[in-house]
Every structure is written in C-alpha cells, then in structure tokens.
Design an enzyme around this catalytic site. Structure first.
Site, short mmCIF file in Angstrom:
data_model
loop_
_atom_site.label_atom_id
_atom_site.label_comp_id
_atom_site.label_asym_id
_atom_site.label_seq_id
_atom_site.Cartn_x
_atom_site.Cartn_y
_atom_site.Cartn_z
N ILE A 105 2.04 -2.29 -11.11
CA ILE A 105 0.88 -3.41 -11.22
C ILE A 105 -0.41 -2.90 -11.31
CG2 ILE A 105 0.85 -3.04 -8.62
CD1 ILE A 105 0.45 -5.96 -8.44
N CYS A 106 -1.08 -4.03 -12.12
CA CYS A 106 -2.62 -3.62 -12.38
C CYS A 106 -2.71 -2.59 -13.46
CB CYS A 106 -3.40 -3.22 -11.29
SG CYS A 106 -5.10 -3.57 -11.18
N ALA A 107 -3.24 -1.54 -13.24
CA ALA A 107 -3.42 -0.48 -14.27
C ALA A 107 -2.40 0.46 -14.35
CB ALA A 107 -4.62 0.54 -13.86
N ALA A 116 3.06 -6.41 -13.34
CA ALA A 116 2.29 -7.28 -12.75
C ALA A 116 0.92 -7.19 -13.15
CB ALA A 116 2.45 -7.61 -11.23
#
Length: 180
Positions: free
Chosen positions: A102-104, A148
């Site tokens: 998720i994210c980075a 995500a």
C-alpha cells in the site's frame, strides 16, 4: 481455517496502513505476525511506537499465506533496502503467495520486477516506480498481488486482503462489524 499473515514494519512505516488491515485480518480469523525490520521495537512515521512480534530475520523459515508491506516514508525505503525483507518478498512471489502493498510500498514490487504485465496502484507520484505495471485505482488486485493507494484506502485494502484469503462473505462480515 486460520491463515498466516506476516506484516512488515520498519521505522517510518505509516501506522494506519499497517494497523488497519492487521486489525481487520485478525477479525477475519488470521494469525498475524508483525515482523520488525531491523528489530522488534519500531517507530512509525507519526511517532507511534510499535512492539513487533519478532524481527524480520526470524521469519525466513516461517510458513505464511499473505505478506503485507505497508507504505510510509522512510519505512518503505527501509524495507526495500533490507535483505531479509527482500528475501521474504521474493519467497512469497516465487511460491505464489499473496502480497499486499500500500501507498509507496508497491514501488518495491515494481523495482523487483514483480509487477510486469500486472495492474497495480500506489500513492500518487510513485507510478513511474511501478515498472511494467498498468496503474490506477484505489485498491487493485491482479492475481496474487494486491495494491492500494494510501492511508485513506486502508479499510478497502484490508477488505481485499480478507477476500483473497477467506472470500467475499467474510470480508462483508468484517466490514459490517466495523461499520464500513
């Protein structure tokens, strides 16, 4: 049947992206191990201290069904630079286990060549790091890879991880219990 999950946690990990899906998976019946990159006492990106179950180096021979890589900075970079974390990611990919990022954190998968020909998403601005992937969306599942966009998608991410391990009905039950 209980599924085994390893969640990587480094200094600088985004706490929401780790704790939210972890909590949801436990509610679904998963057996969770929080594995600390570089040690068991870690501090998240917003200063929240986390006591991990064990160090990542102690997980190399563990059996698991899902590996979760939360984002946050510099947590993502700390996980990406760690040989033991990379080993677990490579092992999960080789064995076709589910990998959630998720994210980075999806940039780690892109850098390792695990997103070639897949759909994936990430925090806005990291798309060029998702080498070989078609990008876009809030939460994307393509085969064994679930990605995500960031902290705001943590509940959706958790639900998709549950769907992967336990199916849609269990995901709906957990979402209902948390009023999502």
């Amino acid at each position: 049947m209980s599924k085994k999950v390893i969640l990587l946690f480094a200094n600088g990990t985004e706490e929401t992206e780790a704790v939210t899906p972890a909590d949801m998976l436990i509610r679904a019946g998963a057996e969770l191990t929080v594995a600390g990159q570089g040690g068991v006492e870690r501090t998240g990106s917003h200063g929240i201290r986390v006591m991990c179950d064990k160090a990542v180096s102690e997980c190399k021979n563990d059996d698991f069904d899902l590996l979760i890589i939360p984002g946050g900075m510099p947590g993502t970079n700390n996980i990406e630079a760690d040989a033991d974390c990379r080993y677990l990611i490579e092992m999960a990919a080789k064995e076709g286990k589910f990998i959630g990022a998720i994210c980075a954190a999806p940039k780690i998968l892109g850098g390792m060549g695990l997103l070639n020909g897949k759909k994936a998403t990430c925090y806005p601005g990291f798309e060029p790091k998702l080498t070989g992937a078609k990008t876009g969306g809030r939460v994307v599942r393509d085969g064994n890879i679930i990605t995500a966009a960031g902290a705001g998608t943590a509940v959706e991410f958790g639900a998709e991880l549950i769907r992967a391990l336990y199916g849609d009905e269990t995901a709906k039950t957990v979402l209902s219990a948390i009023i999502a």
